[in-house]
Design a protein around this motif. Structure first.
Motif, PDB file in Angstrom:
ATOM      1  N   LYS A  74      -8.427 -45.817   0.683  1.00 25.48           N
ATOM      2  CA  LYS A  74      -8.967 -44.275  -0.124  1.00 25.48           C
ATOM      3  C   LYS A  74      -8.579 -44.229  -1.447  1.00 25.48           C
ATOM      4  O   LYS A  74      -7.674 -44.602  -1.735  1.00 25.48           O
ATOM      5  N   SER A  75      -9.654 -44.460  -2.837  1.00 25.23           N
ATOM      6  CA  SER A  75      -9.211 -45.311  -4.000  1.00 25.23           C
ATOM      7  C   SER A  75      -8.854 -43.337  -4.746  1.00 25.23           C
ATOM      8  O   SER A  75     -10.599 -42.661  -4.318  1.00 25.23           O
ATOM      9  N   ILE A  76      -8.031 -42.708  -5.402  1.00 27.73           N
ATOM     10  CA  ILE A  76      -8.038 -42.017  -6.322  1.00 27.73           C
ATOM     11  C   ILE A  76      -7.161 -41.710  -7.563  1.00 27.73           C
ATOM     12  O   ILE A  76      -6.515 -42.237  -7.517  1.00 27.73           O
ATOM     13  N   ASP A  77      -7.919 -41.425  -8.659  1.00 22.24           N
ATOM     14  CA  ASP A  77      -7.184 -40.906  -9.614  1.00 22.24           C
ATOM     15  C   ASP A  77      -6.408 -39.565 -10.217  1.00 22.24           C
ATOM     16  O   ASP A  77      -6.436 -38.559  -9.804  1.00 22.24           O
ATOM     17  N   LEU A  78      -5.551 -39.650 -11.139  1.00 22.02           N
ATOM     18  CA  LEU A  78      -5.203 -38.456 -11.529  1.00 22.02           C
ATOM     19  C   LEU A  78      -6.050 -37.186 -12.268  1.00 22.02           C
ATOM     20  O   LEU A  78      -5.727 -36.567 -11.559  1.00 22.02           O
ATOM     21  N   SER A  79      -6.928 -37.630 -12.664  1.00 19.11           N
ATOM     22  CA  SER A  79      -8.019 -36.776 -12.185  1.00 19.11           C
ATOM     23  C   SER A  79      -9.077 -36.193 -11.365  1.00 19.11           C
ATOM     24  O   SER A  79      -9.222 -35.261 -10.890  1.00 19.11           O
ATOM     25  N   ARG A  80      -9.002 -36.996 -10.147  1.00 17.12           N
ATOM     26  CA  ARG A  80      -9.485 -36.505  -9.016  1.00 17.12           C
ATOM     27  C   ARG A  80      -8.254 -36.014  -7.825  1.00 17.12           C
ATOM     28  O   ARG A  80      -8.370 -35.894  -6.702  1.00 17.12           O
ATOM     29  N   GLY A  81      -7.428 -35.706  -8.663  1.00 17.99           N
ATOM     30  CA  GLY A  81      -6.233 -34.774  -7.953  1.00 17.99           C
ATOM     31  C   GLY A  81      -4.782 -36.009  -7.153  1.00 17.99           C
ATOM     32  O   GLY A  81      -4.709 -35.525  -5.643  1.00 17.99           O
ATOM     33  N   ALA A  82      -4.933 -37.191  -7.648  1.00 15.94           N
ATOM     34  CA  ALA A  82      -3.743 -37.687  -6.983  1.00 15.94           C
ATOM     35  C   ALA A  82      -2.471 -37.465  -6.821  1.00 15.94           C
ATOM     36  O   ALA A  82      -1.769 -37.223  -5.638  1.00 15.94           O
TER      37      ALA A  82
END
Length: 486
Positions: free
Chosen positions: A273-281
């Motif tokens: 599962k990959s996620i960055d700061l803009s998507r709620g990391a």
């Protein structure tokens, strides 16, 4: 290098908080055995008669003027920050034994002639202590030819003898060739040498179900300072204890391990599962921390927070790229609050360099074993191991200074969020910034304790007692070896 694969990079930092491997192996480094006072300039000439007298073949010796010396010295796993062009950091001799008696001869001759020895099994040593020295002229005992693996699977015994020069990849391939239902809990980087990985503890993706690699060693062959080849029965339980997580470099040359293989299910489930700061990391990593170390023991879920050129470390052809790197590690005893992760990411973004953080959950079987059972102390009460990494392609001292200084600043910034008194570190993520031994054989225990307690906690004193018994003259030593308790 020895990191989890990811598919892409992001300027906003990629987070892989839900990267789980049920049964894959992970991590390490090859450390080394060692010694030294300053020998004369003709050290290689003085040792030759002794080696030949002990029947060491000339074709196993490599001198700086030998045609194959550079090839024998360098390997893709070595850190360009360490393997510089400085001749004073290179050995005056490399010996590549093909039999354990050759290794015994090297130990005996080195000790007799008061020469400094470094033992290498793979070269995945983050500070290069297995192939460089700041303590004066030295020779390398390279175990690359001692890599045999044999099995005993009769009536469910499920054990194997593996020589220290084998790599983890070779060990895993050999096990898989015998059985698809057996494995060994260790790291997943295939080029890591078995010798250093196991003697430093050996964390990996199977540790929550079966403990670290050192927890699954049942016997070993080691050459002590007197040149004797010992097994568990002849060495006794004190030395056997020390060699399972206390680092082999301080006590002798580990030739082989007898390891216990563990049962694994026939299939493995992997998800990413990959996620960055803009998507709620921030929220994701806070939730991940509450689950990862308390989950079912069969589940391993790590997190990679990518703030730098992680692709350098994940290149599939390590020989095709040459980079330098610096590693620091931390032990976390309590999950880090979500608001603190926002501070951490801001510091990463605003810093002079952008480090990568690899966070691995402990708990499970690792936490069920007492801290004093082996020298590896990060057991009950330790939740995570964090590896801080910075890598760079630029050549020269300026680039190295900039990147190393940037990582040091980030490491200092992390102090409020990690273990204290002492601030913990994992031996296989060797870090000379924690402190180092200097000078000759007389090493101060009190000064060494400053860095020693970070790796071993209260086990450091017992390691020093064992060192005093087995190597009181401090023949096996390096910049971070266990000192005798003088």
């Amino acid at each position: 290098m020895d990191l989890d694969p990811i598919s892409s990079l992001s300027s906003a930092f990629l987070l892989l908080p839900l990267l789980s491997f049920l049964f894959l192996p992970q991590h390490c480094i090859s450390l080394a055995a060692i010694i030294n006072p300053a020998p004369s300039i003709s050290t290689h000439e003085s040792i030759l008669p002794c080696l030949f007298n002990h029947s060491v073949p000339p074709n196993l010796l490599f001198f700086p003027n030998s045609n194959n010396f550079t090839a024998a010295f360098l390997s893709p796993q070595q850190n360009q920050r360490v393997t510089s062009n400085r001749d004073d950091l290179k050995p005056f001799l490399i010996v590549t034994p093909t039999h354990e008696s050759h290794a015994q001869a090297v130990v005996l001759c080195s000790r007799q002639l008061n020469l400094q020895l470094r033992t290498r099994s793979g070269g995945h040593d983050y500070e290069g202590l297995s192939y460089s020295s700041t303590l004066g002229p030295f020779l390398i005992l390279d175990l690359l030819h001692l890599r045999s693996i044999s099995f005993d699977l009769r009536r469910g015994r499920n054990t194997a003898w593996v020589q220290s020069g084998a790599t983890l990849g070779e060990l895993y391939f050999a096990i898989a060739s015998k059985s698809r239902a057996l494995a060994f809990p260790a790291g997943f980087c295939p080029t890591v040498g078995v010798g250093g990985h196991i003697c430093g503890g050996g964390i990996g993706t199977l540790m929550r179900a079966h403990g670290v690699a050192a927890d699954n060693v049942v016997d070993m062959l080691v050459i002590d300072a007197a040149g004797r080849l010992l097994q568990r029965e002849s060495m006794g339980e004190d030395l056997f204890w020390a060699l399972r997580g206390g680092g082999g470099a301080s006590f002798g040359v580990i030739i082989a391990y007898k390891i216990k293989l563990v049962q694994i299910p026939p299939s493995v489930t992997v998800f990413v599962k990959s996620i960055d700061l803009s998507r709620g990391a921030t929220r994701a990593v806070a939730q991940w921390q509450q689950v990862a170390y308390r989950a079912d023991n069969r589940l391993y879920i790590n997190a990679v927070i990518n703030g730098g050129p992680l692709s350098l470390l994940l290149d599939r052809s390590p020989a095709a790229i040459s980079f330098s790197f610096k590693i620091k590690s931390d032990i976390v005893t309590e999950p880090i609050a979500g608001e603190n992760w926002e501070k951490i990411w801001k510091h990463m973004i605003d810093g002079d360099v952008q480090p990568t953080m690899l966070i691995e959950p402990l708990g499970g079987k690792v936490g069920e074993i007492a801290e004093t059972e082996t020298p590896f102390p990060h057991r009950n009460g330790s939740k995570f191991v964090i590896q801080h990494i910075v890598a760079w392609l630029e050549q020269g001292e300026k680039a190295a200074e900039k990147n190393v200084d940037g990582l040091r600043k980030f490491y200092r910034f992390m102090a409020p969020f990690v273990s204290k008194n002492p601030r913990g570190a994992y031996l296989n993520f060797r870090d000379l910034d924690l402190g180092r031994n200097r000078g000759g054989r007389m090493v101060s225990y009190d000064r060494a304790k400053v860095w020693g307690r970070k790796y071993y906690k209260s086990n450091f004193q017992r390691l020093a007692f064992t060192k005093s018994k087995w190597d009181p003259e401090n023949f096996f030593r390096n910049e971070q070896s266990i000192p005798p308790l003088f």
